[in-house]
Design a protein around this motif. Structure first.
Motif, short mmCIF file in Angstrom:
data_model
loop_
_atom_site.label_atom_id
_atom_site.label_comp_id
_atom_site.label_asym_id
_atom_site.label_seq_id
_atom_site.Cartn_x
_atom_site.Cartn_y
_atom_site.Cartn_z
N ALA A 193 0.84 -1.19 0.00
CA ALA A 193 0.00 0.00 0.00
C ALA A 193 0.88 1.25 0.00
O ALA A 193 1.95 1.29 0.61
CB ALA A 193 -0.91 -0.01 1.22
N SER A 379 -8.52 5.06 -5.05
CA SER A 379 -7.62 3.92 -4.80
C SER A 379 -8.41 2.73 -4.26
O SER A 379 -8.23 1.59 -4.71
CB SER A 379 -6.53 4.34 -3.81
N PHE A 380 -9.31 2.98 -3.28
CA PHE A 380 -10.09 1.89 -2.71
C PHE A 380 -11.09 1.33 -3.73
O PHE A 380 -11.37 0.13 -3.73
CB PHE A 380 -10.83 2.38 -1.46
N GLU A 383 -9.30 -1.10 -5.96
CA GLU A 383 -9.08 -2.37 -5.27
C GLU A 383 -10.35 -3.22 -5.29
O GLU A 383 -10.31 -4.42 -5.55
CB GLU A 383 -8.66 -2.10 -3.82
N ASN A 384 -11.49 -2.58 -5.00
CA ASN A 384 -12.75 -3.32 -4.96
C ASN A 384 -13.19 -3.75 -6.37
O ASN A 384 -13.80 -4.82 -6.53
CB ASN A 384 -13.83 -2.48 -4.29
N ARG A 413 -9.41 4.78 7.61
CA ARG A 413 -9.94 3.44 7.82
C ARG A 413 -11.46 3.42 7.61
O ARG A 413 -12.01 2.50 7.01
CB ARG A 413 -9.59 2.96 9.23
N GLU A 416 -12.10 3.52 3.87
CA GLU A 416 -11.82 2.24 3.22
C GLU A 416 -12.98 1.26 3.38
O GLU A 416 -13.43 0.64 2.41
CB GLU A 416 -10.54 1.63 3.82
N TYR A 417 -13.48 1.13 4.62
CA TYR A 417 -14.57 0.19 4.85
C TYR A 417 -15.87 0.68 4.22
O TYR A 417 -16.68 -0.12 3.72
CB TYR A 417 -14.77 -0.03 6.35
N ALA A 420 -15.88 -0.15 0.55
CA ALA A 420 -16.09 -1.59 0.34
C ALA A 420 -17.58 -1.92 0.45
O ALA A 420 -18.13 -2.68 -0.37
CB ALA A 420 -15.29 -2.40 1.35
#
Length: 540
Positions: A193, A379-380, A383-384, A413, A416-417, A420
């Motif tokens: 990361a 960025s997140f 990833e997803n 944090r 990020e969650y 998702a």
């Protein structure tokens, strides 16, 4: 489409820029502006090749979160084809390869696919550096005659990149070479990361990381929970002279008090009940590398004294042993506490505080980083998208506004969650909940409702408006407050109730709370809860 009558007049200012020391961001924006004047299009991008991924350096006409994405070359065959082509390349209109920018072009009324695109690889000093890409929503916007012009412009872009690199400070060039060496060395491993951001607060933090990483000084990271302190610690290690040695992490808050010393320094067989063999501690495991002490403010005072000696002299003793061991460790510590206040309250040693804070580095909370939230979200999202096997995943304009308006008490944090969860909701809505989305399926858009972050003001109550209220996911409101104060208040009430229910027996109170007696005594001291003298003696 016709080219400008005098392309040289447009290119001349870029040539003049080569003689001036300009920020890389400004050079790239000027390049793309001139490129779009020479070859009118809906979007243009400059991407740098980093390992096995292409990272956007500058974009025009694309969604802001694009800058936060990393386009894995293996996952995007069009980008791979551009890198492999000997010159500029235009894709046929009936090309079946998915375009990485589908749905990302700004200003489109719908999430339209790119219908015409071309690009060219940039080579600097004989090596691949990255790509220039141009995209249009209209079929047939480009023609084969313009490929030669794009090839020529790519040479100018490569010269601009080369000039910028030569004007950079020597320390930045050395750091870049270290990154390349790390990429080659760990080529088979997943990319670690990386820090993402462009805000003033982020740039200041990044500059301090660049300054202290190679200096081998002890660093104390401060900042709120979830702000990314562990990621900063990993960046400090990766950019140091110890990068090829281990980085060992220990969460001081997660250890029972009677095991902290053993975890840090190790123990010998028979040192205590359950010590069936010799064991190295975290210090010896990190010998030659970096030891990251997370939540260092939770260390008991007795262990703090031994930690100070290990830092000052590089000597440690395993529990139950008289033999000293020498270690060479760089320490990075992190805390969300005000350690200066803890020193004044007698809960943290002043000499250890000064030893840890040789170089204090504050990790800013997400709410101070402005539009960085969109870069991190990008960025997140990428990833997803890869994890879910989606062809495209994007943020709607309303969702972007909601992210920018949120206060982010849980920091990076929380973001990020949240992304998702929102990606799952968006996919379920986009494919009917079947989970059958594929690389050839539709582009999935994360809408405001997928975020479950309604920024509407809290309604007033009969007792008056709830000033500074925050809406919860369940739709209710809670008064704005300091999270640590709320947690401490809750713990204080529980501890007081347990001690009152078991007068004179601290061990029984600890069992009622499901914790160790020594930890309860330490927690009560920190919270200012009085423990009766009779209860301080161990039971039995």
């Amino acid at each position: 489409m016709t080219s400008p009558a005098n392309p040289l007049a447009l290119i001349a200012p870029l040539i003049a820029d080569l003689a001036h020391d300009l920020p890389m961001e400004l050079r790239c924006q000027r390049l793309l502006t001139v490129l779009r004047q020479l070859l009118p299009c809906d979007a243009a991008a400059l991407l740098r090749l980093e390992g096995d991924a292409l990272v956007p350096v500058s974009v025009q006409g694309l969604s802001p979160d694009t800058l936060g994405r990393r386009f894995a070359v293996a996952a995007h065959p069009r980008l791979r084809a551009l890198l492999d082509a000997p010159g500029a390349l235009r894709f046929p209109l009936d090309c079946a390869l998915p375009d990485p920018y589908d749905g990302l072009i700004e200003g489109a009324a719908e999430h339209l696919d790119v219908h015409d695109c071309m690009g060219c690889a940039l080579r600097v000093d004989g090596a691949q550096w990255g790509l220039l890409t141009l995209d249009a929503l209209d079929a047939g916007r480009f023609s084969g005659a313009e490929l030669a012009l794009l090839d020529t412009f790519a040479s100018l872009a490569a010269a601009t990149v080369a000039a910028t690199r030569r004007l950079q400070q020597l320390s930045l060039r050395v750091e870049d070479e270290r990154r390349r060496a790390d990429a080659y060395r760990h080529g088979a491993a997943p990319a670690p990361a990386t820090l993402v951001g462009q805000s003033p607060a982020f740039r200041q933090m990044a500059a301090e990381i660049d300054l202290v990483a190679p200096a081998d000084l002890t660093v104390l990271l401060t900042g709120e929970t979830g702000a990314g302190k562990e990621l900063v610690a990993r960046q400090l290690h990766a950019r140091s002279g110890r990068a090829d040695k281990p980085m060992v992490t220990i969460n001081c808050a997660a250890l029972p008090e009677h095991l902290v010393e053993s975890e840090l320094f190790g123990h010998v067989r028979g040192a205590f009940s359950g010590a069936v063999g010799d064991r190295h501690g975290k210090f010896q495991m990190a010998d030659g590398g970096t030891l990251f002490l997370d939540e260092v403010g939770e260390l008991p005072l007795a262990v703090q004294a031994k930690l100070l000696r290990a830092l000052q002299e590089g000597q440690l003793q395993r529990v139950g042993s008289d033999r000293e061991h020498h270690v060479d460790v760089r320490l990075v510590a992190a805390t969300n506490r005000d350690l200066a206040a803890e020193v004044k309250a007698g809960r943290f040693r002043a000499d250890l505080f000064h030893r840890l804070s040789v170089f204090p580095l504050r990790v800013p909370p997400l709410r101070e980083r402005g539009r960085d939230v969109l870069l991190l979200a990008g960025s997140f999202i990428e990833e997803n998208r890869r994890r879910m096997g989606l062809r495209g995943l994007r943020l709607s304009a309303a969702a972007q506004d909601a992210l920018l308006a949120h206060d982010w008490p849980g920091n990076v944090r929380e973001l990020e969650y949240l992304i998702a969860r929102a990606a799952l909701r968006a996919r379920a809505r986009g494919d009917g909940g079947t989970g059958l989305a594929s690389g050839l399926g539709p582009i999935v858009s994360i809408e405001r409702e997928d975020l479950a972050l309604d920024a509407a003001e809290a309604p007033s109550t009969p007792g008056g408006a709830m000033a500074g209220g925050t809406e919860t996911a369940a739709g209710g409101t809670v008064a704005a407050c300091d999270l640590r104060q709320e947690v401490d208040g809750f713990q204080r009430r529980k501890v007081e109730a347990a001690i009152a229910a078991h007068p004179g027996n601290l061990a029984a109170a600890a069992r009622a709370l499901g914790m160790d007696r020594a930890n309860l005594a330490r927690l009560a001291g920190r919270l200012g809860v009085a423990v009766p003298r009779a209860a301080r003696r161990p039971a039995g």
